[in-house]
Design a protein around this motif. Structure first.
Motif, PDB file in Angstrom:
ATOM      1  N   VAL A   1    -146.341  68.265 -24.974  1.00  0.00           N
ATOM      2  CA  VAL A   1    -145.319  69.286 -25.105  1.00  0.00           C
ATOM      3  C   VAL A   1    -144.377  68.964 -26.264  1.00  0.00           C
ATOM      4  CG1 VAL A   1    -143.319  70.292 -23.943  1.00  0.00           C
ATOM      5  CG2 VAL A   1    -145.408  69.882 -22.675  1.00  0.00           C
ATOM      6  N   VAL A   2    -144.032  67.675 -26.389  1.00  0.00           N
ATOM      7  CA  VAL A   2    -143.129  67.276 -27.457  1.00  0.00           C
ATOM      8  C   VAL A   2    -143.867  67.217 -28.783  1.00  0.00           C
ATOM      9  CG1 VAL A   2    -141.518  65.532 -28.218  1.00  0.00           C
ATOM     10  CG2 VAL A   2    -141.838  65.956 -25.797  1.00  0.00           C
TER      11      VAL A   2
ATOM     12  N   GLY B   1    -136.416  76.611 -24.789  1.00  0.00           N
ATOM     13  CA  GLY B   1    -136.110  75.301 -24.215  1.00  0.00           C
ATOM     14  C   GLY B   1    -136.443  75.257 -22.741  1.00  0.00           C
TER      15      GLY B   1
ATOM     16  N   PHE C   1    -140.271  75.130 -22.277  1.00  0.00           N
ATOM     17  CA  PHE C   1    -140.779  73.779 -22.530  1.00  0.00           C
ATOM     18  C   PHE C   1    -140.445  72.852 -21.364  1.00  0.00           C
ATOM     19  CE2 PHE C   1    -141.299  74.594 -27.173  1.00  0.00           C
ATOM     20  CZ  PHE C   1    -142.571  74.077 -27.277  1.00  0.00           C
ATOM     21  N   ALA C   2    -139.199  72.924 -20.900  1.00  0.00           N
ATOM     22  CA  ALA C   2    -138.786  72.067 -19.797  1.00  0.00           C
ATOM     23  C   ALA C   2    -139.604  72.384 -18.549  1.00  0.00           C
ATOM     24  CB  ALA C   2    -137.298  72.237 -19.521  1.00  0.00           C
TER      25      ALA C   2
ATOM     26  N   LEU D   1    -139.240  77.698 -31.757  1.00  0.00           N
ATOM     27  CA  LEU D   1    -138.034  76.993 -31.326  1.00  0.00           C
ATOM     28  C   LEU D   1    -137.283  76.412 -32.526  1.00  0.00           C
ATOM     29  CD1 LEU D   1    -136.211  75.770 -29.144  1.00  0.00           C
ATOM     30  CD2 LEU D   1    -137.771  73.851 -28.999  1.00  0.00           C
TER      31      LEU D   1
ATOM     32  N   VAL E   1    -133.233  79.887 -28.232  1.00  0.00           N
ATOM     33  CA  VAL E   1    -133.299  78.456 -27.965  1.00  0.00           C
ATOM     34  C   VAL E   1    -133.258  78.192 -26.466  1.00  0.00           C
ATOM     35  CG1 VAL E   1    -132.119  76.262 -28.289  1.00  0.00           C
ATOM     36  CG2 VAL E   1    -132.280  77.860 -30.174  1.00  0.00           C
TER      37      VAL E   1
ATOM     38  N   VAL F   1    -144.402  70.457 -30.876  1.00  0.00           N
ATOM     39  CA  VAL F   1    -143.313  71.014 -31.677  1.00  0.00           C
ATOM     40  C   VAL F   1    -143.453  70.579 -33.129  1.00  0.00           C
ATOM     41  CG1 VAL F   1    -140.821  71.023 -32.021  1.00  0.00           C
ATOM     42  CG2 VAL F   1    -141.745  71.092 -29.713  1.00  0.00           C
TER      43      VAL F   1
ATOM     44  N   VAL G   1    -132.120  72.049 -14.269  1.00  0.00           N
ATOM     45  CA  VAL G   1    -132.377  71.999 -15.710  1.00  0.00           C
ATOM     46  C   VAL G   1    -131.902  73.286 -16.378  1.00  0.00           C
ATOM     47  CG1 VAL G   1    -134.234  72.119 -17.391  1.00  0.00           C
ATOM     48  CG2 VAL G   1    -134.224  70.311 -15.704  1.00  0.00           C
TER      49      VAL G   1
ATOM     50  N   TYR H   1    -143.057  70.933 -18.817  1.00  0.00           N
ATOM     51  CA  TYR H   1    -142.953  69.477 -18.693  1.00  0.00           C
ATOM     52  C   TYR H   1    -142.794  69.072 -17.230  1.00  0.00           C
ATOM     53  CZ  TYR H   1    -141.333  64.824 -20.116  1.00  0.00           C
ATOM     54  OH  TYR H   1    -141.187  63.472 -20.306  1.00  0.00           O
ATOM     55  N   ILE H   2    -141.865  69.753 -16.551  1.00  0.00           N
ATOM     56  CA  ILE H   2    -141.604  69.410 -15.152  1.00  0.00           C
ATOM     57  C   ILE H   2    -142.819  69.747 -14.285  1.00  0.00           C
ATOM     58  CG2 ILE H   2    -140.198  70.029 -13.159  1.00  0.00           C
ATOM     59  CD1 ILE H   2    -137.850  70.318 -15.078  1.00  0.00           C
TER      60      ILE H   2
END
Lengths: 319, 275
Positions: free
Chosen positions: A255-256, A290, A293-294, A274, A286, A259, A23, A297-298
């Protein structure tokens, strides 16, 4: 802990780390290989060729992409996220407080949403196909069609403007008492809760229904166990894994949601940071945000998988 | 033949509303009482009146007219993005199932990778370096969303690919193009069509979110999400202008959902499923 479980969990974690690396490549590639020139972006259209060349040299932009990637990754791993192009500030220090704010908001949203969703899911299963179930499902279906800002602004309109119970803008600052802080985030947390609630509830309902319809639950009922014993001994152990999975997947969805909700309530968190810097085209920020956040999430997805592995009786007691 | 009286009420409501939205989008210049950028009032946020049914917006433009033009932009982008996501996702998904081997492996892992990041986050990362115009927007939305279609169509196609009639087609020497478009596509159509509605709703919501964040459609044009952004400052003064376009998004999403649900029920009942 038996050996196969440890092995499975270790495999899943290793896979997760591999995925995170991939990622990071994707995020880096997404911002670097695409057209655009960082030096030009910093200095603007009127920059002289010499100053552009100097800045490129200074930022190491003349190196091939893979060297820049490894330099960036090395920095990220040692906690150095670089400096923001637009303000010249160190990204890691700007992020630290915002990350706490975001986690604080997401934490309270989760604390409210999870028990509520599971309870509503259980009620829907208990009164399956009755009007309560239909009502809950209908509302859930409708609310998945609502954009986050619709829910957010409806809350603001009603609770902050017409009744002035809560502030419309969630300002938080150092030295704020815990109670004040809670009042400030009440509306954004409520909005986040509503955003994930419907989905979480529908999935919980489906997970429990799935277990309740299986043959061993029917057997348990037929051999005369009381309803509570059926649920406690047979349904619950098998429903835990899917429910944990549902909860984790929806936390990842937070998480989404966070934002958009942060932008609605002008909350000083990661999401707002962000979006601000995407508008300013500040690539280092960014990339860093980013990636964070990723990573969150993971990580949540990995935890969901591990919880499912650990909670599975068949894996815990191998033949 | 389809009997109108047998359509459930919920689906009927969905069909009617969706049709109204589409009509508003197509005939925007003839329906809208004022122009898209025409300033009709000196004061911002004039309340609802017989002259301006929904009041005026932050610059004194007629809100109803803006919303009708907004329907056009919203639907236009969402339809194109969905079309791109479907053709790309379905063709790649079918090809992966038919060719198999390294083609399938590489493509599937790449899709897994893209799906391991939330779509909105990946969208924001990519939009931070790309020029902000409609073409980029549609491409980014379509490509990111095609990963979902890819998964579905690959799963469906893998099942179809082992059917006897596909085997027969391969044995009589048909090429991959024939297999994909003449054997698999017609048989995979019904699960894909029911997915179409959901992907379209997702495209509308995604576009609205991006525009609300200021990264979608750029002013002076505005889709519904962008209109929420334009009018959001009025909310704290008790002016609900921003809620109108937001409600329109919700209404469109719900009505398409109702139609998609009904189509799904119909297609599954044909195979002796539920309903």
């Amino acid at each position: 802990m038996s050996a196969p479980i440890v092995k499975l969990v270790a495999q899943r974690i290793a896979l997760g780390i591999l995925l995170l690396l991939a990622v990071s490549v994707l995020i880096f590639a997404g911002t670097q290989i695409l057209p655009g020139d960082v030096a030009q972006a910093i200095l603007g259209q009127s920059a002289t060729p010499e100053s552009l060349a100097n800045l490129r040299e200074q930022l190491g932009l003349n190196d091939p992409a893979y060297i820049r990637y490894f330099r960036w990754l090395g920095g990220v791993l040692t906690g150095d996220l670089g400096t923001a192009m637009s303000s010249g500030q160190d990204i890691a220090t700007s992020i630290k407080e915002r990350l706490w704010n975001t986690l604080f908001l997401a934490f309270w949203a989760a604390i409210v949403a999870i028990p509520l969703a599971i309870t509503l899911g259980l009620i829907a299963v208990r009164y399956r196909n009755g009007w309560v179930d239909k009502l809950i499902s209908g509302v859930a279906l409708a609310s998945t069609s609502f954009p986050e800002f619709f829910i957010g602004y409806l809350l603001v309109f009603y609770f902050a403007v017409q009744h002035q119970w809560f502030p419309a803008i969630s300002t938080v600052y150092d030295g704020m008492s815990f109670g004040e802080r809670l009042q400030a985030i009440a509306l954004p947390a409520a909005a986040l809760t509503l955003v994930v609630l419907a989905h979480m509830m529908r999935m919980t309902r489906a997970a429990i229904l799935n277990v309740m319809q299986s043959a061993y639950v029917e057997t348990a009922e037929l051999k005369g166990l009381s309803a509570s014993a059926v649920i406690r001994k047979h349904a619950l152990p098998n429903a835990i894994a899917p429910i944990i999975n549902v909860v984790m997947l929806n936390l990842a969805y937070l998480v989404v949601g966070v934002v958009v909700v942060e932008v609605i309530f002008v909350y000083p968190g990661m999401g707002q940071y962000l979006v601000d810097h995407v508008t300013k085209r500040d690539v280092p920020v960014v990339q860093a945000v980013g990636l964070i956040f990723a990573a969150v999430y993971i990580t949540l997805n990995i935890i969901a998988d591990i919880a499912a592995i650990v909670a599975n009786p068949r894996l815990r007691h191998p033949k | 033949m389809l009997d109108v009286r047998r359509i459930p009420i919920a689906a009927l409501v969905g069909i009617v509303l969706t049709t109204l939205f589409v009509l508003a989008a197509v005939f925007a210049p003839w329906i809208a009482p004022h122009g898209n950028a025409e300033i009709v009032s000196d004061v911002p946020w004039e309340p609802m009146s017989s002259l301006h049914w929904l009041g005026t917006d932050n610059l004194g433009r007629d809100l109803l007219s803006r919303m009708i033009y907004g329907a056009r932009i919203t639907l236009f982008i969402a339809v194109l993005a969905t079309a791109l996501s479907f053709s790309l996702g379905a063709i790649l998904g079918f090809s992966a199932a038919v060719f198999g081997g390294w083609f399938d492996t590489i493509l599937s892992r790449l899709v897994d990778l893209l799906m391991s990041i939330p779509t909105l986050i990946m969208g924001l990362v990519v939009l931070s370096v790309l020029p902000s115009n409609l073409v980029t927007l549609i491409l980014v939305m379509g490509i990111l969303d095609s990963t979902r279609v890819y998964r579905l169509s690959r799963a469906v196609a893998v099942d179809i690919n082992v059917m006897d009639y596909v085997e027969a087609a391969k044995l009589r020497g048909e090429g991959s193009g024939w297999i994909i478009f003449r054997e698999i596509l017609p048989n995979a159509l019904s699960p894909l069509v029911s997915e179409l509605g959901l992907r379209f709703i997702y495209a509308v919501l995604f576009l609205s979110t991006l525009s609300f964040l200021g990264l979608g459609v750029q002013p002076p044009d505005a889709d519904w999400g962008g209109m929420v952004k334009e009018n959001k400052d009025g909310i704290v003064f008790g002016i609900g202008a921003a809620l109108m376009p937001a409600a329109a998004i919700a209404a469109l999403a719900i009505s398409v959902n109702l139609v998609a649900d009904w189509v799904l029920n119909r297609t599954t009942s044909l195979k002796g499923g539920r309903g």
